[in-house]
Design an enzyme around this catalytic site. Structure first.
Site, mmCIF file in Angstrom:
data_model
loop_
_atom_site.group_PDB
_atom_site.id
_atom_site.type_symbol
_atom_site.label_atom_id
_atom_site.label_comp_id
_atom_site.label_asym_id
_atom_site.label_seq_id
_atom_site.Cartn_x
_atom_site.Cartn_y
_atom_site.Cartn_z
ATOM 1 C CB CYS A 2 -1.232 -0.330 1.222
ATOM 2 S SG CYS A 2 -1.602 -1.664 1.370
ATOM 3 N N GLY A 28 -0.763 0.578 -4.908
ATOM 4 C CA GLY A 28 -2.244 0.234 -4.504
ATOM 5 C C GLY A 28 -3.506 0.410 -5.081
ATOM 6 C CG ASN A 102 3.251 -0.458 2.971
ATOM 7 O OD1 ASN A 102 4.393 0.042 2.669
ATOM 8 N ND2 ASN A 102 2.971 -1.414 2.310
ATOM 9 N N GLY A 103 1.476 -2.980 4.631
ATOM 10 C CA GLY A 103 2.676 -4.230 5.309
ATOM 11 C C GLY A 103 2.330 -5.245 5.229
ATOM 12 C CE1 TYR A 259 5.153 -4.428 -11.144
ATOM 13 C CE2 TYR A 259 4.653 -5.351 -8.999
ATOM 14 C CZ TYR A 259 4.448 -4.737 -9.912
ATOM 15 O OH TYR A 259 3.483 -4.352 -10.449
#
Ligand SMILES: O=P(O)(O)OC[C@H]1O[C@H](OP(=O)(O)OP(=O)(O)O)[C@H](O)[C@@H]1O
Ligand SMILES: NC(=O)CC[C@H](N)C(=O)O
Ligand SMILES: [Mg+2]
Length: 508
Positions: A2, A28, A102-103, A259
């Site tokens: 995210c 996201g 995020n995670g 990426y």
């Protein structure tokens, strides 16, 4: 993976957060949300879809206040279709708190039980982020001095979170009446940076997943949030920071460089673009070593993420570099779309070959990574259809053989094209004439070259080593079973919703 943002400003936060989310959209595509604080009131708007689809003018107008947080979601827990799992999440006790994460927590299930039985808290969704918020709320409650909180008690609460939570978490949160809190897990697996904007009224602070958000919003990069560290900015704009763990050790996720992150971001002192150039150089050297007799006429990148590596590889080998695929700029990233059918369809919608660059040539296609093989299978066939004589394939990352449990949605070994296959078998699967992968040590050297101070990386999807130490084969089996059960239990409505979500992402 995210994207998160948090700001304490002297002017309205709504447009700034919206603009910031737009440049984090690549992290996201499934849901987005913004929460702002205005006097005693927290305003929150969130929903499924891309940033531009979730917020209408009336929603933006309602997001009053100069402080706020924001989130774009790529689900790794719960489901892609449940709009209740969009973030930020809110709790009303012991203080009003909103949080964006995020995670991925690896002990979310156990924590959820503890929260219910010991802390008397109900978690209403299957999101690990709602669990994290409730752990933080409970720790704030136990560390607060009666009804009052100060920076010391907030930092003590973050230490409590580090002791209870396992896995990856970069977090932004607003505590009503107090200010903006941000922290990063003790390994710094997910990125988080702080920026400052000096104004006549005082300093404004912006916390973001990637430095590209600071650049775009006119903030000066201050530094990365350290692993285990917490940053607190009160509503008067005073900044407090503290290391909240004795065991912090930077081990950033290497896949961010391969990426996820934008090339114009700098993460933990490393330019993502520069690391990708080095990936191309190392791969070129390996190619020259092991394929001395292979004749390549042209190097062609698979847009977007492989472009810097492919370009540098071609330069190093003194081979012609050409753009042979045109990317439809209105289609989102395929890898992070929910559902394999949609991912497969959108590769064809997204990329189209220019015949001239392939006809009668031996081509080397370069991608940043091969995960499920969705892209490579389609692209190799497209190159052949366009008249290529030989189609060679190079991946700037090693084979992805192990699930990721820290915020990338690849929980199941069965989905990964490299699991249980040799390089030759993978080559046959994608239909190429030959396939070459980057070595893991070379990938690490590519990233480290830009910041030699980084001793360790979280590289579990390549080597199966899980840095948090709590991941057992039984855990991975359970995650995999949970995933398949989730799929089996999906209703036709869920399928339809997933398709609609992906369609909206594919029309970016
Ligand atoms: O083997 P796969 O499962 O297909 O996954 C790997 C592919 O997915 C990503 O591309 P994506 O289209 O998501 O984004 P990009 O435009 O940034 O390259 C990545 O860059 C590879 O091309
Ligand atoms: N990719 C992420 O960071 C996901 C955050 C959280 N685990 C969710 O599923 O919403
Ligand atoms: Mg790609």
């Amino acid at each position: 993976m995210c994207g998160i943002l948090g700001v304490v400003s002297y002017s309205p936060a709504n447009q700034l957060l919206y603009d910031g989310l737009q440049v984090l959209q690549h992290r996201g595509q499934d849901a987005a949300g913004i929460a702002t604080m205005d006097g005693d009131t927290i305003h929150l708007h969130k929903g499924n879809g891309l940033v531009r689809d979730v917020f209408r003018t009336r929603n933006m107008r309602a997001l009053q206040g100069n402080t706020g947080i924001a989130h774009v979601r790529y689900p790794t827990a719960g489901s892609a279709v449940d709009h209740n799992e969009a973030q930020p999440f809110y709790v009303n006790s012991p203080f009003g708190i909103v949080l964006g994460h995020n995670g991925n927590l690896t002990n979310a299930e156990e924590l959820k039980k503890q929260l219910f039985v010991q802390d008397l808290r109900h978690v209403n969704t299957n999101s690990d982020s709602e669990v994290l918020l409730n752990v933080l709320a409970h720790e704030l409650q136990s560390k607060s001095k009666g009804l009052r909180l100060d920076a010391d008690s907030i930092f003590a609460a973050v230490s409590g979170v580090h002791q209870r939570c396992r896995g990856a978490y970069a977090v932004v949160a607003i505590i009503a009446g107090y200010g903006l809190l941000a922290f990063r897990d003790i390994y710094g697996i997910r990125p988080l940076v702080i920026g400052v904007n000096e104004t006549p009224e005082g300093n404004e602070y912006l916390i973001a997943s990637e430095s590209v958000a600071l650049d775009t919003l006119g903030f000066k990069f201050l530094r990365d949030v350290a692993p285990g560290e917490a940053v607190f900015v009160d509503f008067q704009g005073r900044l407090y920071t503290r290391q909240c763990s004795d065991n912090a050790q930077l081990s950033p996720c290497i896949f961010e460089y391969v990426y996820f992150s934008r090339p114009d971001s700098v993460i933990d002192g490393i330019s993502v673009h520069e690391s990708r150039l080095y990936m191309g150089e190392y791969l070129a050297d390996k190619l020259a070593r092991i394929w001395p007799d292979v004749k390549i006429d042209v190097v062609i990148p698979i847009p977007d993420s492989s472009r810097p590596s492919a370009l540098q590889l071609a330069n190093r080998l003194n081979i012609l570099f050409r753009e042979g695929f045109v990317k439809n700029r209105y289609i989102g990233r395929t890898f992070i779309m929910p559902g394999q059918a949609m991912r497969k369809k959108s590769v064809r919608q997204k990329l189209n070959a220019i015949g001239l660059e392939f006809k009668g040539k031996n081509v080397l296609l370069v991608d940043d990574s091969i995960v499920r093989g969705t892209t490579s299978r389609e692209i190799v066939q497209m190159a052949r259809d366009a008249g290529a004589l030989k189609v060679y394939f190079a991946s700037a990352a090693p084979p992805v053989r192990y699930p990721n449990v820290y915020g990338i949605d690849m929980p199941s070994r069965a989905e990964l094209i490299a699991t249980g296959r040799t390089d030759e078998e993978i080559c046959r699967e994608i239909g190429a004439d030959a396939l070459i992968y980057q070595d893991l040590e070379d990938l690490k050297s590519s990233v480290r070259k830009a910041n030699p101070a980084i001793a360790e990386f979280e590289a579990s999807c390549f080597d199966g080593i899980y840095i948090t130490g709590d991941i057992t084969p039984a855990y991975l089996d359970k995650v995999e079973r949970g995933r398949s059960a989730g799929k089996a239990n999906k209703s036709a409505d869920d399928d339809q919703m997933e398709l609609e979500l992906a369609m909206s992402a594919s029309s970016m």
